[in-house]
Design an enzyme around this catalytic site. Structure first.
Site, PDB file in Angstrom:
ATOM      1  N   CYS A  62       0.831  -1.211   0.000  1.00 39.53           N
ATOM      2  CA  CYS A  62       0.000   0.000   0.000  1.00 39.53           C
ATOM      3  C   CYS A  62       0.866   1.261   0.000  1.00 39.53           C
ATOM      4  CB  CYS A  62      -0.880   0.030   1.240  1.00 39.53           C
ATOM      5  SG  CYS A  62      -2.131  -1.263   1.300  1.00 39.53           S
ATOM      6  N   GLU A  64       0.627   3.852   1.978  1.00 36.07           N
ATOM      7  CA  GLU A  64       1.020   4.298   3.321  1.00 36.07           C
ATOM      8  C   GLU A  64       2.267   3.554   3.794  1.00 36.07           C
ATOM      9  OE1 GLU A  64      -1.882   3.235   2.168  1.00 36.07           O
ATOM     10  OE2 GLU A  64      -3.549   3.847   3.436  1.00 36.07           O
TER      11      GLU A  64
HETATM   12  N1  THU Z   1      -4.349   0.346  -1.050  1.00 32.93           N
HETATM   13  C1  THU Z   1      -3.482   1.264  -0.529  1.00 32.93           C
HETATM   14  O1  THU Z   1      -2.493   1.644  -1.155  1.00 32.93           O
HETATM   15  N2  THU Z   1      -3.755   1.744   0.711  1.00 32.93           N
HETATM   16  C2  THU Z   1      -4.805   1.354   1.485  1.00 32.93           C
HETATM   17  O2  THU Z   1      -4.889   1.726   2.649  1.00 32.93           O
HETATM   18  C3  THU Z   1      -5.836   0.509   0.909  1.00 32.93           C
HETATM   19  C4  THU Z   1      -5.516  -0.139  -0.386  1.00 32.93           C
HETATM   20  C5  THU Z   1      -4.052  -0.223  -2.371  1.00 32.93           C
HETATM   21  C6  THU Z   1      -3.669  -1.674  -2.333  1.00 32.93           C
HETATM   22  C7  THU Z   1      -3.990  -2.110  -3.748  1.00 32.93           C
HETATM   23  O3  THU Z   1      -2.872  -1.817  -4.578  1.00 32.93           O
HETATM   24  C8  THU Z   1      -5.139  -1.204  -4.150  1.00 32.93           C
HETATM   25  O4  THU Z   1      -5.172  -0.155  -3.208  1.00 32.93           O
HETATM   26  C9  THU Z   1      -6.479  -1.911  -4.166  1.00 32.93           C
HETATM   27  O5  THU Z   1      -6.704  -2.565  -2.985  1.00 32.93           O
END
Ligand code: THU
Length: 139
Positions: A62, A64
């Site tokens: 992700c 974050e």
């Molecule tokens: N994702 C994030 O980058 N941060 C989050 O807190 C939630 C989800 C991303 C993970 C994945 O690449 C995409 O969003 C879809 O789930």
């Protein structure tokens, strides 16, 4: 949402803009959901991150956690962080809805941040205590 904001007002806008800018680099060819994050250290340094996916889906990371890993790799540790802004939504669309951090990212925030760490979404600000009130820790 908490209403006793800690940072100077202009910092919230700056961090949201930085998160939106970082989102442009999202590598999200599988989900087509692009996320950017901007992590503010108490010394004023800002680390940005985006989601980086993988053909082996579970290896994706992700936005974050990308930002926290960049900061940790530069030596930042627990207590060094003030806030994170997150901007996410369908790739190619403006990130208008709040993108709540996933559980794994909340736990990483808990590793490095205290109750008053601020999580800035599209139109509201939470604290880590709001988002993960009963959290696992070894100490
Ligand atoms: N994702 C994030 O980058 N941060 C989050 O807190 C939630 C989800 C991303 C993970 C994945 O690449 C995409 O969003 C879809 O789930």
């Amino acid at each position: 949402m908490h209403d006793e904001l800690i940072l100077p007002a202009e910092k919230y806008d700056e961090l949201i803009l930085a998160a939106r800018s970082a989102r442009k680099n999202a590598y999200c060819r599988y989900s087509r959901f692009a996320v950017g994050a901007a992590l503010l250290c108490k010394d004023g340094t800002i680390y940005t991150g985006c989601n980086v996916e993988n053909a082996s889906y579970s290896l994706g990371i992700c936005a974050e956690r990308t930002a926290f890993c960049k900061a940790a790799a530069d030596g930042y540790r627990k207590g060094d962080f003030a806030a994170i802004a997150i901007a996410g939504g369908e790739e190619g669309m403006p990130p208008e809805q709040p993108c709540y951090p996933c559980g794994a990212c909340r736990q990483v925030m808990a590793e490095f941040c205290g109750d008053d760490f601020e999580v800035i979404l599209a139109d509201r600000v939470y604290t880590l205590a709001d988002l993960l009130p009963y959290r696992f820790a070894l100490d």
